[in-house]
Scaffold this motif. Structure first.
Motif, mmCIF file in Angstrom:
data_model
loop_
_atom_site.group_PDB
_atom_site.id
_atom_site.type_symbol
_atom_site.label_atom_id
_atom_site.label_comp_id
_atom_site.label_asym_id
_atom_site.label_seq_id
_atom_site.Cartn_x
_atom_site.Cartn_y
_atom_site.Cartn_z
ATOM 1 N N TYR A 128 0.795 -1.228 0.000
ATOM 2 C CA TYR A 128 0.000 0.000 0.000
ATOM 3 C C TYR A 128 0.829 1.280 0.000
ATOM 4 O O TYR A 128 0.260 2.372 -0.070
ATOM 5 N N GLY A 172 -0.181 4.303 2.986
ATOM 6 C CA GLY A 172 -1.211 3.301 3.214
ATOM 7 C C GLY A 172 -0.965 2.483 4.474
ATOM 8 O O GLY A 172 -1.890 2.242 5.251
ATOM 9 N N TYR A 204 -10.995 3.717 3.430
ATOM 10 C CA TYR A 204 -9.796 4.471 3.017
ATOM 11 C C TYR A 204 -9.300 3.994 1.645
ATOM 12 O O TYR A 204 -8.872 4.805 0.813
ATOM 13 N N LEU A 205 -9.353 2.688 1.387
ATOM 14 C CA LEU A 205 -8.842 2.132 0.137
ATOM 15 C C LEU A 205 -9.811 2.308 -1.031
ATOM 16 O O LEU A 205 -9.429 2.079 -2.189
ATOM 17 N N SER A 255 -10.993 4.739 -2.705
ATOM 18 C CA SER A 255 -10.617 5.658 -3.774
ATOM 19 C C SER A 255 -9.221 5.391 -4.328
ATOM 20 O O SER A 255 -8.729 6.135 -5.179
ATOM 21 N N ARG A 256 -8.580 4.328 -3.855
ATOM 22 C CA ARG A 256 -7.229 4.009 -4.309
ATOM 23 C C ARG A 256 -7.281 2.838 -5.301
ATOM 24 O O ARG A 256 -8.080 1.915 -5.137
#
Length: 293
Positions: free
Chosen positions: A60, A64, A203-204, A206-207
């Protein structure tokens, strides 16, 4: 030699060195009569946390893995502290000095235990669900945390009776039905784990998913979790351990029964999670979804 290849080799070395140290720590518990208990606790907690930081950084990125660390430790500290003072969500308990220095009654090393096993549980869930290379959107935001929380809860099921009822690392003030541990503890564990896994999944969202990563890289968290499961089978009674122990409510438990339930959960619950993740990994390597190197 290209810098990227060299860096990958150092990452692999760090991951498998952490696993090797942790495996050695599980062997050390056989000699708990002659080794300092705090040393054994340190060797049980620090290697999985290091693996989480190294593996998470590779998967990450620095930002991350720091996000995962902050979310995990912050949520764990919040709910542990809340339960120490109110009994919610785990139940009423307190820590002894076995796990070392404490801040406001909460041992520092406990937080690192959440980080290491929590991260491994997260990776196993992604592999079992085949989410490791897809964006976490829609129902995946909930299904990955749900499974990861069960995988982490299995770890607590396998060790809480031993560490609480026999080793007295913490004391359940009202005892409990599960060999001195209250059922509320496991509901609290699931809630706590689900919330920090869910926050990380959001959190992830949009990644983009990680780029293709080698088979050996994905194997490391599975191996760490498997060593945890099989290492529980090496637990041996200390010479000073009585044949029966009483929880804080006065209920008597046979020490052999407490150990047997820890062995059974380790073998029949933790080990299948590790095996399933390993098989999913093999399937995806066979179809070319994961690089075989």
């Amino acid at each position: 030699m290209a810098p990227e290849i060299s860096a990958n080799r150092w990452v692999a070395f760090g991951l498998w060195a952490a696993i090797a140290v942790y495996a050695a720590a599980r062997v050390c518990q056989i000699y708990a009569d002659s080794l300092p208990i705090l040393l054994i606790v340190l060797l049980h907690v620090i290697p999985p946390a290091l693996l989480a930081m190294i593996h998470g950084g590779g998967l990450y990125g620095r930002r991350g893995v720091l996000a995962f660390t902050a979310i995990c430790l912050g949520t764990a500290a919040l709910f542990e502290s809340l339960s120490l003072r109110t009994g919610f969500p785990f139940g009423r308990y307190h820590f002894t000095g076995v796990m070392g220095p404490k801040l406001f009654g909460l041992p520092f090393l406990l937080a690192l235990a959440y980080l290491g096993i929590g991260y491994c549980s997260w990776i196993l869930a992604l592999l079992i669900l085949r989410y490791q290379d897809t964006p976490l959107r829609g129902t995946r935001i909930f299904s990955a945390p749900m499974l990861a929380s069960f995988i982490m809860l299995a770890w607590d099921l396998s060790m809480d009776p031993q560490w609480a009822t026999i080793d007295r690392a913490w004391i359940w003030e009202d005892g409990g039905a599960f060999f001195g541990v209250p059922v509320s503890n496991f509901r609290g564990w699931y809630l706590t784990a689900f919330l920090f896994f869910l926050a990380f999944a959001v959190y992830l969202r949009s990644r983009p998913p990680p780029a293709p990563i080698s088979l050996g890289f994905w194997r490391a968290p599975i191996a760490m979790y498997a060593v945890c499961a099989l290492g529980n089978l090496l637990i041996r009674p200390l010479a000073a351990t009585p044949l029966a122990v009483a929880d804080a409510s006065g209920r008597i438990w046979r020490s052999a029964d407490v150990r047997d339930v820890c062995y059974t959960v380790s073998l029949l619950v933790l080990t299948p999670f590790a095996l399933l993740a390993w098989l999913r990994l093999r399937e995806q390597a066979a179809t070319g979804c994961i690089e075989k190197r």
